[in-house]
Every structure is written in C-alpha cells, then in structure tokens.
Design an enzyme around this catalytic site. Structure first.
Site, PDB file in Angstrom:
ATOM      1  N   HIS A  92      -9.455   1.279  -2.061  1.00 27.44           N
ATOM      2  CA  HIS A  92      -8.026   1.185  -1.761  1.00 27.44           C
ATOM      3  C   HIS A  92      -7.298   0.663  -2.989  1.00 27.44           C
ATOM      4  O   HIS A  92      -7.412  -0.511  -3.340  1.00 27.44           O
ATOM      5  CB  HIS A  92      -7.825   0.250  -0.567  1.00 27.44           C
ATOM      6  CG  HIS A  92      -6.419   0.180  -0.070  1.00 27.44           C
ATOM      7  ND1 HIS A  92      -5.396   0.938  -0.591  1.00 27.44           N
ATOM      8  CD2 HIS A  92      -5.852  -0.573   0.915  1.00 27.44           C
ATOM      9  CE1 HIS A  92      -4.267   0.657   0.044  1.00 27.44           C
ATOM     10  NE2 HIS A  92      -4.527  -0.255   0.954  1.00 27.44           N
ATOM     11  N   PHE A 102       1.003  -3.149   4.470  1.00 26.57           N
ATOM     12  CA  PHE A 102       1.329  -4.485   4.959  1.00 26.57           C
ATOM     13  C   PHE A 102       2.845  -4.670   4.849  1.00 26.57           C
ATOM     14  O   PHE A 102       3.474  -4.249   3.873  1.00 26.57           O
ATOM     15  CB  PHE A 102       0.624  -5.550   4.123  1.00 26.57           C
ATOM     16  CG  PHE A 102      -0.814  -5.774   4.486  1.00 26.57           C
ATOM     17  CD1 PHE A 102      -1.408  -5.131   5.558  1.00 26.57           C
ATOM     18  CD2 PHE A 102      -1.586  -6.660   3.748  1.00 26.57           C
ATOM     19  CE1 PHE A 102      -2.729  -5.355   5.883  1.00 26.57           C
ATOM     20  CE2 PHE A 102      -2.913  -6.900   4.059  1.00 26.57           C
ATOM     21  CZ  PHE A 102      -3.481  -6.236   5.146  1.00 26.57           C
ATOM     22  N   CYS A 154       0.795  -1.223   0.000  1.00 24.04           N
ATOM     23  CA  CYS A 154       0.000   0.000   0.000  1.00 24.04           C
ATOM     24  C   CYS A 154       0.830   1.277   0.000  1.00 24.04           C
ATOM     25  O   CYS A 154       0.288   2.366  -0.218  1.00 24.04           O
ATOM     26  CB  CYS A 154      -0.925   0.022   1.212  1.00 24.04           C
ATOM     27  SG  CYS A 154      -1.685  -1.562   1.587  1.00 24.04           S
ATOM     28  N   LYS A 190     -10.729   7.050   0.738  1.00 25.38           N
ATOM     29  CA  LYS A 190     -10.935   5.663   0.308  1.00 25.38           C
ATOM     30  C   LYS A 190     -12.388   5.233   0.426  1.00 25.38           C
ATOM     31  O   LYS A 190     -12.798   4.244  -0.191  1.00 25.38           O
ATOM     32  CB  LYS A 190     -10.056   4.717   1.128  1.00 25.38           C
ATOM     33  CG  LYS A 190      -8.566   4.771   0.789  1.00 25.38           C
ATOM     34  CD  LYS A 190      -7.805   3.703   1.558  1.00 25.38           C
ATOM     35  CE  LYS A 190      -6.319   3.695   1.211  1.00 25.38           C
ATOM     36  NZ  LYS A 190      -5.600   4.842   1.795  1.00 25.38           N
ATOM     37  N   HIS A 233      -4.449   7.358   5.534  1.00 26.28           N
ATOM     38  CA  HIS A 233      -4.416   6.042   4.901  1.00 26.28           C
ATOM     39  C   HIS A 233      -5.691   5.267   5.210  1.00 26.28           C
ATOM     40  O   HIS A 233      -6.105   4.422   4.412  1.00 26.28           O
ATOM     41  CB  HIS A 233      -3.209   5.250   5.405  1.00 26.28           C
ATOM     42  CG  HIS A 233      -3.143   3.862   4.845  1.00 26.28           C
ATOM     43  ND1 HIS A 233      -2.819   3.621   3.529  1.00 26.28           N
ATOM     44  CD2 HIS A 233      -3.381   2.645   5.404  1.00 26.28           C
ATOM     45  CE1 HIS A 233      -2.855   2.313   3.297  1.00 26.28           C
ATOM     46  NE2 HIS A 233      -3.195   1.693   4.414  1.00 26.28           N
ATOM     47  N   GLU A 280      -3.924   4.760  13.274  1.00 22.88           N
ATOM     48  CA  GLU A 280      -3.492   5.964  12.555  1.00 22.88           C
ATOM     49  C   GLU A 280      -3.856   7.224  13.323  1.00 22.88           C
ATOM     50  O   GLU A 280      -3.059   8.175  13.371  1.00 22.88           O
ATOM     51  CB  GLU A 280      -4.112   5.997  11.155  1.00 22.88           C
ATOM     52  CG  GLU A 280      -3.623   7.182  10.346  1.00 22.88           C
ATOM     53  CD  GLU A 280      -3.994   7.091   8.873  1.00 22.88           C
ATOM     54  OE1 GLU A 280      -3.518   7.934   8.093  1.00 22.88           O
ATOM     55  OE2 GLU A 280      -4.763   6.172   8.498  1.00 22.88           O
TER      56      GLU A 280
END
Length: 414
Positions: free
Chosen positions: A341, A401, A165, A336, A304, A315
């Site tokens: 995403h 990730f 990502c 998003k 994000h 976050e």
C-alpha cells in the site's frame, strides 16, 4: 488553449518507481504473475516493534535514488524519476515550450517522513545544532509536486493533494477536470510516498492494521479478500502519468495509451478509520456517471482492498450497491498483495496498472487468495491472472483514512 468545453482527456505517458521495478511493462508483468515485493524491514535499535513488513525497493532502485540535491526528500526523488519516464514516453522530454504551461498534480501523504524522523531523533538527543535549515521544506507534503515542477519546468498550476490513501487518485481526477474544461492542455500527475522510517512504521503497527508474517513466508503475508488476512503491508514508491487533452495529443502526433473518462468522489462523514459502504458506493456511482458508462460495461475493478479485516468486505458491499446485478459479472482484484500500500502513491500506481490491464487485455490477480472470505463473494480473480481481450473499461478505487473516497473510470484507447 481552447475555450471552456468538455474535452476528452487521454494518457500519453506512464512512469513508475516502486516495488517490483521502474519499467512499466516489467512491473505489470510481475503483478500479473503475482510476484511479491513484500519483505521484512528491520527497525534496528528503535524503541518499538523490532521488525515490520514492507514492500520495499530493490538494491538497484535504492542506488538510483542517490542523486540530486540534498534539499530533496526520498519521496520527491521517486516522484521526479517516475515523472521523467512518463514525460519521456509522452515525447515531451525535449519539448520545453510544451511543458511550460503544463500543470503538476501530485499526491503525497507524509512528504519527507525520513527527514522528520531523523531530525526528531537529533532534537530529542539534544544535538540541536545539527538541525538543518531546509528541514521544513523537505518534509512538506507538497515537496514531490514542487520538485517535479522545478525539475521539468512545469509553470502551470502546481497542486499537491494530501488525502491519505486517496491522494494521488484525487490528483489525477482534479487534473482531468482542469484539462476537460479547458483550464489546461497538459499535466504531469501521480503520487509518491516514502514511509519506511522507524517511527512511522512503528505507528502503523500500533494502529493494529498491519499484516503479521505468514507461516508460508513473509512474501505472501498480504492477502486481500482472504479469510486468513491479517492486515496491510506498507509500500513505498511513485507513479506518474502525463494527462493531455485529446486535441492537443492529436495535434502533436502523440501516442495515446488510455482515456481518463470519469472521476467520482465522496466523503463518509463518519469516522477517521472506519470505512462506510454507502460512501464508497457513492464515489463509484459518481465515476460511472461522470464517464457516462453503465456498470455492466465495466470489466475490471482494481480494488482499494488493503487486506484488513474490516476494509475488504465493505468495499465488496460498496461495489454491490453501485453495480447492482452487474456486480456478479465484474472482475475485482487487489494488486496491493504484491506491491503493498503506497498510501499517497497508491492511486497513481493502481491507475497505471489498470491502464496496462486495459491496453494488454489481461486482468491481474489477487495474489495469495487461497481461502476466499465468504463476505468477499465477488469474482476476486484468485491467484492467477486472466486473459480478457475484450476488456474496454476499468475502475480504480481509492478509499482513505478520514473517509475520503475517490474512483477513476478508465477506458482503453482504440
């Protein structure tokens, strides 16, 4: 090219080919109005979940993808289309000599996912004679970067970043550093992803991080920061930016859209899929320090936040740690919710939207945020966009990730 020195790096072109459209202004307007591209994807006869959610492309955009050589995978086609529009806006479409030394920095997670999926079906079906010789180069994650370089004659460094990502945020940041320190004057940067295959979407669903269809309709199923959120929605598409040294842009009379002023990175060194607030905070602090800007001057953070149970509160905590008392004043939203995403393309699309927010003085909302999660207790701009004519600085966060954290500090150009 000038000697090694610290130069300002500016954006002179933007291009997009993604959920909600292929026109930069129109896409931002739809994001600002909280229009969702989330829909149901039927996985057909695949031996897995019968359907999943995706932020897909319109029929018109699907038609635009029917061009080019067969050696080009879906993500590469998207990247080339976005790069074309960015180069056109930058005034470089008819400047082959200027493009010749330009770099290509493109992020991508899986490359030609649909090619691999199709050929695995053929192979396991014992129809091995139909495996194409070009399969390997078509599925490589550097395919989008390679095709953008070839299509536009960009003979500088061609560097593909594949960091889940965070891929395209790192691509933008590393290109910015190369230009800042005099290794390049110009680069086409961005990201692309096309993961809407039966096997890949089934794998995302098996990970138990994807959103369930909401009772109020599929379109509102991705709900970052909301107490009722159930997970993320994968999107596909591409976004591209032209980065340039300020002195180069001025010399050719280019219109400057924004400045890429800072870049921060860190690794959680923790777990593959479990985010860590301190690692994210470290990347945010790094971007602020690199841009030489105080947290109190940041007016907007494009988060994000994907809509997962575990990720969103982490976050928010990271922003609190990095911003301190200034966290109470900053506007934070996740776009998003409406465009999904894009994984390898996410950072590029969200940086583009942040640049548009700065240029227009308008902060996009977090769509579908009706019941804020008490653990996500910052100003998450619920439901409705916000006029902010004084907006000068923004951050764009990407947390991947694997524990990779990447943050861009962007500044309105005046």
């Amino acid at each position: 090219m000038t000697s090694r020195q610290h130069r300002r790096v500016v954006v002179t072109g933007l291009g997009v080919f993604a959920p909600l459209g292929d026109d930069v202004d129109a896409v931002f307007e739809r994001v600002y109005r909280a229009e969702s591209a989330v829909e149901t994807l039927d996985l057909g006869d695949y031996n897995g979940p019968p359907e999943v959610l995706i932020a897909g492309l319109s029929a018109r955009l699907e038609e635009r993808l029917r061009w080019g050589p067969r050696s080009m995978a879906r993500a590469s086609r998207m990247a080339v289309l976005a790069a074309h529009d960015a180069l056109t806006q930058a005034g470089l479409s008819d400047e082959p000599e200027l493009r010749r030394s330009a770099g290509t920095y493109i992020g991508c997670g899986l490359g030609g996912a649909e090619i691999l999926d199709d050929h695995m079906r053929r192979y396991t079906g014992l129809d091995r004679r139909r495996i194409q010789a070009a399969t390997v180069p078509k599925v490589m994650a550097n395919g989008p970067a390679a095709h953008v370089s070839m299509e536009f004659g960009l003979e500088g460094p061609q560097i593909a970043h594949s960091i889940a990502c965070a891929s395209s945020t790192v691509a933008i940041g590393e290109a910015m550093r190369a230009i800042r320190h005099g290794y390049l004057d110009l680069a086409v940067v961005g990201g692309a992803e096309a993961q809407s295959t039966q096997a890949v979407m089934a794998a995302w669903k098996a990970l138990r991080v994807t959103a369930a269809p909401h009772e109020d309709g599929v379109a509102v199923s991705c709900r970052p920061f909301d107490a009722e959120r159930t997970g993320l929605v994968i999107g596909e598409g591409a976004a591209a930016l032209v980065l340039e040294a300020e002195d180069s842009a001025r010399a050719r009379g280019a219109r400057v859209l924004a400045e890429v002023a800072g870049f921060g990175v860190s690794s959680d060194a923790h777990k593959l899929t479990e985010p860590r607030a301190e690692g994210q905070a470290q990347a945010i602090r790094g971007a602020l320090s690199d841009a030489d800007v105080e947290a109190a001057r940041i007016g907007y953070v494009n988060a994000h936040a994907t809509g997962t149970i575990a990720g969103d509160p982490v976050e928010i905590e990271a922003i609190r740690r990095a911003f301190g008392a200034a966290a109470e004043q900053v506007a934070v939203s996740s776009t998003k919710a409406v465009h999904g995403h894009l994984v390898g393309g996410a950072g590029a699309l969200e940086a583009l939207l942040t640049i548009q927010a700065l240029a227009q003085g308008r902060i996009p909302p977090t769509a579908h945020l009706h019941t804020p999660d008490p653990t996500c207790d910052l100003d998450c701009v619920p439901l409705t966009g916000r006029e902010a004519p004084e907006l000068e600085w923004g951050l764009s966060n990407s947390f991947a990730f694997g524990g990779m954290n990447a943050v861009l500090a962007l500044r309105r150009w005046t």
